[in-house]
Design a protein around this motif. Structure first.
Motif, short mmCIF file in Angstrom:
data_model
loop_
_atom_site.label_atom_id
_atom_site.label_comp_id
_atom_site.label_asym_id
_atom_site.label_seq_id
_atom_site.Cartn_x
_atom_site.Cartn_y
_atom_site.Cartn_z
N LYS A 123 7.02 4.41 1.68
CA LYS A 123 6.29 4.55 2.94
C LYS A 123 5.26 5.68 2.84
N TRP A 124 5.68 6.81 2.31
CA TRP A 124 4.74 7.92 2.12
C TRP A 124 3.61 7.52 1.20
N ARG B 270 -2.90 8.56 4.35
CA ARG B 270 -2.99 10.01 4.16
C ARG B 270 -2.67 10.42 2.73
N ILE B 271 -1.76 9.72 2.07
CA ILE B 271 -1.37 10.06 0.69
C ILE B 271 -2.17 9.26 -0.32
N LYS B 272 -2.26 7.96 -0.14
CA LYS B 272 -2.85 7.14 -1.20
C LYS B 272 -4.33 7.41 -1.43
N GLN B 273 -5.02 8.01 -0.48
CA GLN B 273 -6.43 8.34 -0.69
C GLN B 273 -6.62 9.39 -1.79
N ASP C 211 -5.63 3.53 -4.86
CA ASP C 211 -5.27 3.43 -3.45
C ASP C 211 -4.72 2.05 -3.12
N LYS C 212 -4.32 1.32 -4.16
CA LYS C 212 -3.73 -0.01 -3.99
C LYS C 212 -2.40 0.10 -3.26
#
Length: 108
Positions: free
Chosen positions: A19-20, A25-28, A33-34
């Motif tokens: 989830k995180w 907010r995290i994957k960027q 960023d998939k």
């Protein structure tokens, strides 16, 4: 005083970590960023958990998961490793949580 700790990730932690990781907010800030599927995430965990050159930790405050730390290319012979993923996943984590997490990770 709050108790902060790092512990090795266990299978019950995986849903929270995914989830995180998939949050905007995290994957960027990640290499990709998939959106990661549950199957991909589980496969990653199965590969990493028994790999002695990698260690993955969840960062906790009072047993509440707040973040994630990964080390890779661990070489005991040369006393070295590299940081992998490192992030506070919980948006409501107290100020300074990243610093606490980094401090704990630096003494592992």
């Amino acid at each position: 005083m709050s108790i902060f700790q790092l512990r090795l990730i266990e299978e019950p932690d995986l849903a929270q970590i995914l989830k995180w990781r998939n949050s905007n907010r995290i994957k960027q800030y990640m290499y990709s960023d998939k959106e990661i599927s549950w199957e991909e995430h589980l496969g990653w965990f199965q590969r990493v958990k028994d790999d002695s050159s990698k260690k993955i930790f969840v960062f906790l405050q009072e047993d509440i998961p707040l973040g994630f730390v990964q080390f890779y290319d661990i070489c005991v012979q040369h006393n070295r490793c590299y940081w992998g993923g490192f992030y506070i996943g919980e948006e409501t984590a107290p100020a300074g949580s990243g610093t606490r997490m980094a401090t704990l990770a630096s003494i592992i």
